[in-house]
Write an enzyme that holds these catalytic residues in place. Structure first.
Site, mmCIF file in Angstrom:
data_model
loop_
_atom_site.group_PDB
_atom_site.id
_atom_site.type_symbol
_atom_site.label_atom_id
_atom_site.label_comp_id
_atom_site.label_asym_id
_atom_site.label_seq_id
_atom_site.Cartn_x
_atom_site.Cartn_y
_atom_site.Cartn_z
ATOM 1 N N PHE A 8 0.779 -1.067 -0.130
ATOM 2 C CA PHE A 8 0.004 -0.108 -0.096
ATOM 3 C C PHE A 8 0.794 1.339 -0.059
ATOM 4 C CE2 PHE A 8 -3.500 -2.976 1.181
ATOM 5 C CZ PHE A 8 -4.456 -2.369 0.732
ATOM 6 N N ASP A 9 0.552 2.185 -0.903
ATOM 7 C CA ASP A 9 1.035 3.446 -0.836
ATOM 8 C C ASP A 9 0.436 4.258 0.359
ATOM 9 O OD1 ASP A 9 2.188 5.983 -1.826
ATOM 10 O OD2 ASP A 9 0.232 6.555 -2.549
ATOM 11 N N VAL A 10 0.852 5.478 0.779
ATOM 12 C CA VAL A 10 0.293 5.982 1.987
ATOM 13 C C VAL A 10 -0.466 7.393 1.608
ATOM 14 C CG1 VAL A 10 0.760 7.421 3.915
ATOM 15 C CG2 VAL A 10 2.097 5.480 3.586
#
Length: 228
Positions: A8-10
């Protein structure tokens, strides 16, 4: 199960970076006793986006992004400032922002039951760790990979090689990256030969040849992809 590992990107994937950024800019300008107009904010966004784009493409380093964006901005306002000092003050305000994007925490809690979750981000390490801790997301992730610590950034293949080597029993075919950036997340995932899920809430048209495996407009729709 089709997938085992989810990366997951933030920013603008799990946390509402646009809101955090706006609050941080307002706090910084108030602190400096300067009126933050819509025009100045738009100019900052343009400068900042270009610097991060250059960073993603390996044309510049992280320090150049964080230390020059405000000096470049104020140059256009015919003012001379210490860009590094303002950058540090801004990042301090930024680190206070941990607004969740939609119901991302509930989604991560649910996914944590069945999948191995990891964070992959190009943000500044100290800022990202604080925001993830404050948002109470950290416990749901097996590990957090910040480009500043890795030594490479998304979409560079070296970044993903580093990440993959540190995931126990890594299975490329059962791994997917989820993010809002076509360049850093989707192109990076394509280069790394894993499946990609583009979070596109504004339904922006693709102006590049970068092709995601899947596309959703709300993070909630990830379950449709995973259960397909």
């Amino acid at each position: 199960m089709k997938f085992k590992t989810l990366l997951f990107d933030v920013d603008d994937t799990l946390l509402d970076f646009r809101l955090t950024e706006k609050k941080a800019l307002q706090a910084l300008f108030q602190e400096e006793n300067i009126l933050l107009t819509d025009e100045i904010e738009a100019t900052y966004q343009k400068i900042n986006r270009q610097l991060w784009r250059d960073f993603e493409q390996g044309k510049t380093d992280k320090a150049t992004v964080t230390d020059t964006r405000f000096s470049l901005l104020f140059e256009q306002l015919n003012k001379s400032v210490d860009g590094k000092e303002l950058g540090e003050k801004y990042r301090q305000h930024l680190s206070q922002g941990h607004d969740l994007l939609g119901n991302s925490k509930a989604i991560i809690e649910e996914l944590n039951k069945d999948y191995e979750l990891y964070i992959v981000t190009n943000g500044v390490a100290k800022t990202q760790y604080q925001r993830l801790n404050d948002s109470k997301l950290t416990p749901y992730f097996n590990d957090i990979f910040v480009s500043e610590e890795v030594g490479f950034q998304k979409p560079m293949i070296e970044y993903f090689d580093y990440v993959f080597k540190r995931i126990p029993d890594f299975d490329r075919e059962k791994t997917m990256i989820i993010g809002d950036s076509l360049v850093s997340d989707i192109q990076g995932g394509n280069l790394a030969e894993i499946q990609t899920l583009w979070l596109n809430p504004t339904k922006q048209l693709k102006e590049t040849a970068i092709q995601p495996t899947y596309e959703i407009s709300r993070l909630d729709d990830i379950f449709t992809v995973l259960n397909d």
